[in-house]
Design a protein around this motif. Structure first.
Motif, short mmCIF file in Angstrom:
data_model
loop_
_atom_site.label_atom_id
_atom_site.label_comp_id
_atom_site.label_asym_id
_atom_site.label_seq_id
_atom_site.Cartn_x
_atom_site.Cartn_y
_atom_site.Cartn_z
N GLY A 208 0.78 -1.36 0.03
CA GLY A 208 0.10 0.02 -0.11
C GLY A 208 0.88 1.25 -0.16
O GLY A 208 0.12 2.50 0.03
N GLU A 209 2.22 1.11 0.09
CA GLU A 209 2.91 2.30 -0.13
C GLU A 209 3.62 2.60 -1.41
O GLU A 209 4.18 1.69 -1.97
CB GLU A 209 4.25 2.18 1.06
CG GLU A 209 3.70 2.18 2.59
CD GLU A 209 4.63 1.89 3.46
OE1 GLU A 209 4.46 2.32 4.67
OE2 GLU A 209 5.87 1.57 3.13
N LEU A 210 3.82 3.73 -1.83
CA LEU A 210 4.55 4.09 -2.91
C LEU A 210 6.20 3.87 -2.73
O LEU A 210 6.63 4.68 -1.95
CB LEU A 210 4.14 5.61 -3.32
CG LEU A 210 4.86 6.14 -4.56
CD1 LEU A 210 4.33 5.17 -5.68
CD2 LEU A 210 4.31 7.45 -4.71
N ASP A 211 6.66 3.34 -3.60
CA ASP A 211 7.97 2.84 -3.77
C ASP A 211 8.84 3.11 -4.90
O ASP A 211 8.83 2.05 -5.58
CB ASP A 211 8.32 1.73 -2.88
CG ASP A 211 9.67 1.31 -2.58
OD1 ASP A 211 10.66 2.00 -2.71
OD2 ASP A 211 9.94 0.06 -2.12
N TRP A 212 8.98 4.35 -5.43
CA TRP A 212 9.63 4.50 -6.70
C TRP A 212 10.75 3.81 -6.95
O TRP A 212 11.71 3.69 -5.93
CB TRP A 212 9.67 6.16 -6.84
CG TRP A 212 8.70 6.94 -6.96
CD1 TRP A 212 8.27 7.76 -6.04
CD2 TRP A 212 7.85 7.00 -8.01
NE1 TRP A 212 7.03 8.53 -6.36
CE2 TRP A 212 6.92 8.06 -7.66
CE3 TRP A 212 7.70 6.54 -9.37
CZ2 TRP A 212 5.79 8.55 -8.39
CZ3 TRP A 212 6.85 7.00 -10.20
CH2 TRP A 212 5.91 7.89 -9.71
N LYS A 213 11.15 3.32 -8.06
CA LYS A 213 12.31 2.60 -8.43
C LYS A 213 12.85 3.21 -9.72
O LYS A 213 12.34 3.38 -10.59
CB LYS A 213 12.14 0.94 -8.86
CG LYS A 213 11.47 0.31 -7.62
CD LYS A 213 12.26 0.10 -6.53
CE LYS A 213 11.70 -0.72 -5.35
NZ LYS A 213 12.20 -0.60 -3.99
N VAL A 214 13.99 4.19 -9.55
CA VAL A 214 14.66 4.74 -10.81
C VAL A 214 15.73 3.56 -11.20
O VAL A 214 16.30 3.18 -10.66
CB VAL A 214 15.32 5.99 -10.02
CG1 VAL A 214 16.08 6.46 -11.40
CG2 VAL A 214 14.55 6.68 -9.41
#
Length: 300
Positions: A208-214
């Motif tokens: 449920g959490e936003l976890d950006w991957k660059v």
């Protein structure tokens, strides 16, 4: 049967000593995880530089700005810490290493996990000076169930704010610096500060959490001249990263991770915008405008 795994960006070759070599594209992260030896050390790597090198007290980092790293404790134990210094001073890799690189559009990446290793190392955001330590869950050191195939770390001076809801994705940040997946040809040692060029970003939704991957490439890598935007990256690499992060928690009976924006990789321009948003959030955290809670931000 025993198999030998050779990793490359778009292809993975599996060699059976008793049969001719066969090559297949990487589509199944679980199959690759299954091939990792069950007895492999969490600190092992197939790259020439072994993490056992960190057994020495002082470890020179491969760095751009004259930083050094220093080890305390023992590898593969709760006591292990990799601390950062500049001159005679101890510094925080999260707060004191600048985000921006030496050229426009480049950033500094702090490598926490070298490719082809399994120990889940991370900048300890709640400890003084934020050393790198092995993550602990339910009292146990945390390891991936198989190696990660890329260098993995974070961008300093960024923060995914858990108090801020994304206007489109309707979820909140994961309370960590933004993650970076470096896809270059070399294994980068833990504690390396590498100048990277972002190529794209994907919005992972983890519990449920936003976890950006660059997704990024080191500027000194041989592929950096070829890779300038997300469409330059082979589909096998983009698909492999997305699927690895979709499935990697399932051996612990966790659900599959999801992805926003129809699971698409956003381009380099959008990656830069996301990085800038997380940098602004970090500035508010660092200045005290946003409550730090239990996070160590170097301010009393």
């Amino acid at each position: 049967k025993m198999y030998r795994l050779t990793a490359s960006f778009a292809r993975h070759t599996f060699t059976n000593p008793t049969t001719p070599t066969s090559t297949m594209k990487f589509f199944s992260p679980l199959a690759l995880l299954a091939l990792a030896p069950a007895t492999a050390s969490a600190w092992s790597t197939s790259a020439p530089k072994s993490l056992s090198a960190f057994r020495t007290r002082v470890v020179p980092a491969t760095i751009l700005h004259g930083y050094s790293t220093e080890v305390s404790g023992e590898p593969a134990t709760e006591s292990f810490r990799l601390s950062f210094g500049e001159g005679d001073a101890t510094i925080s890799p999260w707060h004191d290493i600048p985000l921006k690189g030496s050229a426009d559009g480049t950033y500094n990446a702090v490598i926490e996990i070298p490719k082809m290793t399994k120990a889940k190392m991370e900048v300890a955001t709640k400890e003084p000076n934020n050393p790198i330590a092995q993550d602990i869950k339910k009292g146990n050191l945390r390891d991936y169930h198989g190696p990660i195939f890329w260098n993995y770390g974070c961008l300093p001076q960024t923060w995914e704010d858990p108090n801020e809801e994304h206007p489109e994705l309707k979820c909140f940040g994961d309370d960590d610096p933004i993650d970076v997946v470096e896809i270059g040809s070399k294994s980068l040692a833990m504690g390396t500060v590498a100048e990277v060029k972002p190529l794209g970003v994907i919005a992972m939704i983890d519990d449920g959490e936003l976890d950006w991957k660059v997704i990024a490439i080191a500027t000194d890598d041989e592929l950096a001249k070829e890779y300038n935007d997300i469409d330059d990256v082979p589909d096998a690499v983009k698909d492999g990263i997305r699927e690895w992060f979709r499935w990697y928690k399932t051996p612990d009976d966790k659900p599959l991770n999801g992805f926003g924006f129809d699971e698409k990789w956003l381009d380099a321009k959008e990656a830069g915008e996301v990085i800038e948003e997380t940098h602004v959030a970090w500035q508010k955290l660092r200045s005290g405008e946003t409550d730090a809670g239990k996070l160590w931000v170097g301010k009393e």
